[in-house]
Design a protein around this motif. Structure first.
Motif, PDB file in Angstrom:
ATOM      1  N   PHE A 194      90.011  65.004-106.445  1.00 59.14           N
ATOM      2  CA  PHE A 194      91.127  64.564-107.284  1.00 59.14           C
ATOM      3  C   PHE A 194      91.342  65.178-108.644  1.00 59.14           C
ATOM      4  O   PHE A 194      92.387  65.388-109.241  1.00 59.14           O
ATOM      5  CB  PHE A 194      91.527  63.003-107.198  1.00 59.14           C
ATOM      6  N   ARG A 240      92.785  68.517-108.492  1.00 60.00           N
ATOM      7  CA  ARG A 240      93.979  68.319-108.060  1.00 60.00           C
ATOM      8  C   ARG A 240      94.856  68.326-109.423  1.00 60.00           C
ATOM      9  O   ARG A 240      95.904  68.762-109.438  1.00 60.00           O
ATOM     10  CB  ARG A 240      94.572  67.751-107.067  1.00 60.00           C
ATOM     11  N   ARG A 241      94.431  67.388-110.266  1.00 58.76           N
ATOM     12  CA  ARG A 241      95.239  67.099-111.360  1.00 58.76           C
ATOM     13  C   ARG A 241      95.370  68.126-112.456  1.00 58.76           C
ATOM     14  O   ARG A 241      96.208  68.377-113.138  1.00 58.76           O
ATOM     15  CB  ARG A 241      94.747  65.754-112.061  1.00 58.76           C
ATOM     16  N   GLU A 248      97.400  70.818-110.420  1.00 61.83           N
ATOM     17  CA  GLU A 248      99.101  70.612-110.053  1.00 61.83           C
ATOM     18  C   GLU A 248      99.800  70.186-111.491  1.00 61.83           C
ATOM     19  O   GLU A 248     101.294  70.169-111.532  1.00 61.83           O
ATOM     20  CB  GLU A 248      99.119  69.274-109.300  1.00 61.83           C
ATOM     21  N   HIS A 262     102.801  68.587-101.974  1.00 64.70           N
ATOM     22  CA  HIS A 262     102.396  69.263-103.063  1.00 64.70           C
ATOM     23  C   HIS A 262     102.134  70.686-102.451  1.00 64.70           C
ATOM     24  O   HIS A 262     102.363  71.605-103.383  1.00 64.70           O
ATOM     25  CB  HIS A 262     100.896  68.490-103.216  1.00 64.70           C
ATOM     26  N   LEU A 284      95.751  75.171-103.231  1.00 64.59           N
ATOM     27  CA  LEU A 284      96.110  73.460-103.003  1.00 64.59           C
ATOM     28  C   LEU A 284      96.088  73.114-101.500  1.00 64.59           C
ATOM     29  O   LEU A 284      95.719  72.010-101.253  1.00 64.59           O
ATOM     30  CB  LEU A 284      97.280  73.356-103.412  1.00 64.59           C
ATOM     31  N   LEU A 290      92.437  71.883-100.906  1.00 65.49           N
ATOM     32  CA  LEU A 290      92.172  70.398-101.634  1.00 65.49           C
ATOM     33  C   LEU A 290      92.830  69.458-100.936  1.00 65.49           C
ATOM     34  O   LEU A 290      92.756  68.416-100.613  1.00 65.49           O
ATOM     35  CB  LEU A 290      92.815  70.712-103.134  1.00 65.49           C
ATOM     36  N   VAL A 291      94.328  69.556-100.557  1.00 63.72           N
ATOM     37  CA  VAL A 291      95.243  68.467 -99.979  1.00 63.72           C
ATOM     38  C   VAL A 291      94.681  68.074 -98.635  1.00 63.72           C
ATOM     39  O   VAL A 291      94.580  66.994 -98.470  1.00 63.72           O
ATOM     40  CB  VAL A 291      96.508  69.122-100.048  1.00 63.72           C
ATOM     41  N   SER A 349      91.504  65.707 -99.598  1.00 65.38           N
ATOM     42  CA  SER A 349      91.980  64.300 -99.888  1.00 65.38           C
ATOM     43  C   SER A 349      92.731  63.789 -99.056  1.00 65.38           C
ATOM     44  O   SER A 349      92.770  62.399 -99.152  1.00 65.38           O
ATOM     45  CB  SER A 349      92.905  64.729-101.363  1.00 65.38           C
ATOM     46  N   LEU A 359      98.984  61.313-108.945  1.00 63.15           N
ATOM     47  CA  LEU A 359      97.571  61.664-108.406  1.00 63.15           C
ATOM     48  C   LEU A 359      96.602  60.637-108.847  1.00 63.15           C
ATOM     49  O   LEU A 359      95.695  60.253-107.797  1.00 63.15           O
ATOM     50  CB  LEU A 359      97.373  62.988-108.620  1.00 63.15           C
TER      51      LEU A 359
END
Length: 221
Positions: free
Chosen positions: A79, A82-83, A86, A132, A148, A151-152, A155, A198
């Motif tokens: 996460f 991702r922050r 994104e 996302h 992404l 990563l998604v 998560s 997020l």
């Protein structure tokens, strides 16, 4: 018939994981699954490979398949990354926004809402994560979209296993707010909403939830 049987096995296992009927780290024995579903081990193997692509299952040479078991630290790191990514992705989307791109995102959140209303927990988590990835795709940056997507996927597994009830509905509502900010071409507001979103998803994880079972027969009942 075979694709249908494979999908049924994959869907059943996904549902058992989503409903926390199977403990992370549980061994998914091919023969036991084949006996349970009344199919060949080949079909079970195909379903397990399908779930491995979504990171729900980990395949280990000479050991077999196991329900994936992400650690708390891994979840936090995912996460965090991702922050970092994104926020800039959101700025790029605003810079290149078009009516067609906004329609694509609005169509996506309409699908999210429909799945949530239908009570499909696993499907909702997948589609909420895809929002996302879809944003990244619409920026035209294929490398970002690929990163992404991975990563998604990681998560989504964490949220599938540990998210508190009601958090999915909140996520869907936050997607609506993000799209409104994108439509207004308000980059700062959109980035702020994305980062908060997020963070809220991460905060909705309950790693101390009661442990589910290791018994496949009970989990798939």
């Amino acid at each position: 018939m075979q694709p249908s049987a494979t999908s049924h096995i994959a869907d059943s296992l996904t549902r058992a994981i989503a409903l926390r009927r199977l403990r992370p780290g549980t061994k998914l024995a091919e023969q036991k699954l084949a006996d349970h579903f009344g199919v060949s081990r080949t079909l079970v193997r195909q379903a397990l490979h399908q779930l491995a692509q979504n990171r729900l299952v980990t395949l280990e040479p000479a050991r077999g398949a196991f329900v994936s078991a992400p650690t708390v630290e891994e979840a936090r790191q995912v996460f965090q990354v991702r922050r970092m990514l994104e926020g800039e992705m959101t700025r790029e989307f605003v810079r290149t926004v078009t009516p067609a791109k906004l329609r694509a995102l609005k169509d996506h959140i309409a699908q999210e809402k429909a799945l949530l209303q239908g009570g499909d927990a696993a499907g909702s988590i997948e589609l909420l994560g895809d929002f996302h990835v879809r944003m990244a795709e619409l920026t035209g940056n294929t490398v970002l979209a690929q990163i992404l997507r991975d990563l998604v996927s990681r998560s989504s597994l964490v949220t599938l296993m540990y998210q508190r009830p009601g958090a999915q509905q909140h996520s869907q509502e936050e997607h609506v707010d993000i799209v409104k900010a994108l439509a207004a071409r308000d980059a700062e507001r959109a980035v702020e909403l994305m980062e908060e979103h997020l963070l809220h998803v991460e905060e909705s994880l309950a790693f101390d939830r009661p442990a589910p079972t290791h018994d496949i027969s009970v989990a798939l009942a």
